[in-house]
Write an enzyme that holds these catalytic residues in place. Structure first.
Site, PDB file in Angstrom:
ATOM      1  N   LYS A 173       0.868  -1.181   0.000  1.00 16.60           N
ATOM      2  CA  LYS A 173       0.000   0.000   0.000  1.00 16.60           C
ATOM      3  C   LYS A 173       0.906   1.233   0.000  1.00 16.60           C
ATOM      4  CE  LYS A 173      -4.128  -2.036   0.517  1.00 16.60           C
ATOM      5  NZ  LYS A 173      -5.329  -1.797  -0.312  1.00 16.60           N
ATOM      6  N   ASP A 198      -0.492  -0.407  -4.417  1.00 23.75           N
ATOM      7  CA  ASP A 198      -1.912  -0.027  -4.419  1.00 23.75           C
ATOM      8  C   ASP A 198      -2.055   1.304  -3.691  1.00 23.75           C
ATOM      9  OD1 ASP A 198      -4.655   0.166  -4.413  1.00 23.75           O
ATOM     10  OD2 ASP A 198      -5.027  -1.665  -3.261  1.00 23.75           O
ATOM     11  N   GLU A 223      -1.970   0.057  -8.671  1.00 23.86           N
ATOM     12  CA  GLU A 223      -3.416  -0.095  -8.564  1.00 23.86           C
ATOM     13  C   GLU A 223      -4.057   1.211  -8.118  1.00 23.86           C
ATOM     14  OE1 GLU A 223      -4.480  -3.331  -6.024  1.00 23.86           O
ATOM     15  OE2 GLU A 223      -6.615  -3.112  -6.407  1.00 23.86           O
ATOM     16  N   ASP A 248      -9.370  -0.704  -9.662  1.00 15.90           N
ATOM     17  CA  ASP A 248     -10.126  -1.409  -8.620  1.00 15.90           C
ATOM     18  C   ASP A 248     -11.414  -0.617  -8.358  1.00 15.90           C
ATOM     19  OD1 ASP A 248     -11.111  -2.490  -6.245  1.00 15.90           O
ATOM     20  OD2 ASP A 248      -9.242  -2.396  -5.132  1.00 15.90           O
ATOM     21  N   LYS A 272     -13.769  -7.764  -8.108  1.00 15.96           N
ATOM     22  CA  LYS A 272     -14.250  -8.175  -6.787  1.00 15.96           C
ATOM     23  C   LYS A 272     -15.771  -8.287  -6.870  1.00 15.96           C
ATOM     24  CE  LYS A 272     -10.756  -5.525  -4.209  1.00 15.96           C
ATOM     25  NZ  LYS A 272     -10.507  -4.318  -3.382  1.00 15.96           N
TER      26      LYS A 272
HETATM   27 MG    MG Z   1      -7.173  -2.118  -4.259  1.00 14.78          MG
END
Ligand code: MG
Length: 381
Positions: A173, A198, A223, A248, A272
């Site tokens: 992250k 991300d 991401e 995402d 997702k």
């Molecule tokens: Mg993500």
């Protein structure tokens, strides 16, 4: 085995569960120490009577990833979505998403009820969910996510542990001011490992130079650098970036996927079911991306074994060409709610359960121990 005749649901139970986490999970929005999610249990009437299908709304603690929280999912499921599936016969689980589309947004709540119907449908026909979805792999590659850490030494220890477990990619992250330093530290220590970043939308278009600085590190992807609704901004950044952008939060609907691909907003898509409103829209995004030769992978939302078993089944489809955030929930929950537990094999793959439906069962004792509240809906009442 029961032929695929219309399914009638006799009862739906909405469970709010709270599971302790092994360690706080830190993102750009804060730390999460316990996992509150909503599980939906759908029980069949008539043929298949008594069988239960399970789905999960993997809502997060704050309405920061999307607009949902445990309170909104509870409200939307109990007051709007569950009554819609109790009222009429279901001819195909693919129809549920369209039926729920009468209501705007609230994808995680929709995914919970839609997923429960898929699981129930698969169990009733005695087939694994993987097979019903068109999945071909019997095990799926898993990547690890390492949260935001203040201390670089602690971050390196976490990366080392994930690599030792066999994970096939590590995702860090990042956010402005904590990007190059983090990536460089990991590259210096571990060399040419498959590595991704991300940002959860933490950058703006004006931060292009900061994002370009990451190009030097050969990341598999960056991401979601920009906020979720910035399709044009992502297209601009992607045009000036060597590293592929993986989308995402931006892809909340099948239409978003089509628009993002048409605009060049990214070169990879994270799928997702929770973000898209269920498995049917997830399949549709998979198909759109596959037709455009855009690789997809399955993201995670710290699901319990219920939601993660759905994700693992989905990730067995042929367009899922990159490792997914599919770590077994036992990695982050003190105790998962299903058995047998999902596992990571020595090669960094998660075997896809091959029993009927999602192939894992909710343990009633653990469900009872972790339940905060439950609501029971019966057909005709
Ligand atoms: Mg993500």
């Amino acid at each position: 085995m029961i032929p695929d005749e219309p399914l009638h649901i006799e009862q739906v139970v909405v469970h709010h569960v709270r599971l302790p986490m092994r360690a706080p999970f830190v993102t750009a929005w804060g730390a999460q120490r316990q996992r509150d999610v909503i599980l939906v249990e759908a029980v069949a009437a008539g043929a298949g009577e008594g069988l239960a299908g399970w789905g999960e709304a993997p809502v997060l603690a704050q309405p920061a990833y999307n607009e949902e929280t445990v309170a909104t999912a509870w409200h939307i499921l109990n007051d709007f979505l569950v009554p819609l599936v109790l009222r009429t016969a279901i001819a195909d689980p693919r129809d549920i998403h369209g039926r729920l589309a009468a209501f705007h947004g609230h994808s995680m709540a929709k995914a919970a009820v839609e997923g429960a119907v898929w699981d129930l449908w698969a169990k009733r026909s005695g087939r694994p969910l993987r097979e019903l979805l068109g999945g071909t792999s019997v095990r799926v590659p898993a990547g690890a996510v390492v949260g935001v850490q203040d201390d670089t030494a602690a971050l390196l220890r976490q990366v080392e542990a994930k690599l030792a477990q066999g994970y096939r990619r590590v995702k860090l992250k990042v956010h402005p001011g904590r990007d190059v330093s983090v990536i460089k530290a990991v590259r210096d220590e571990f060399g040419d490992i498959p590595l991704a970043a991300d940002a959860n939308g933490a950058y703006g278009v004006e931060d292009l130079p900061a994002l370009q600085a990451l190009d030097a590190f050969g990341l598999a992807m960056i991401e979601q650098p920009l906020p979720w609704d910035d399709f044009l901004g992502h297209a601009h950044v992607q045009e000036h970036l060597k590293t592929p952008i993986s989308l995402d939060e931006t892809i909340a609907t099948v239409g978003h996927a089509r628009q993002a691909l048409a605009l060049g907003s990214g070169r990879i898509v994270n799928i997702k079911p929770g973000r898209l409103g269920g498995l049917a829209p997830a399949l549709a995004v998979h198909d759109v991306c596959r037709a455009a030769r855009v690789p997809v992978w399955c993201g995670g939302l710290l699901e319990t074994g219920v939601g993660r078993a759905h994700n693992v089944a989905l990730a067995s489809l042929p367009g899922f060409l990159l490792p997914g955030d599919l770590a077994p929930p036992g990695e982050y929950l003190v105790e998962d709610i299903v058995e047998p537990p999902l596992i990571l094999d020595r090669d960094g793959f998660v075997p896809v359960p091959d029993g009927p439906g999602i192939g894992v069962a909710v343990r009633r004792d653990r469900l009872a121990a972790y339940t905060v509240r439950r609501a029971v809906h019966r057909a005709g009442k």
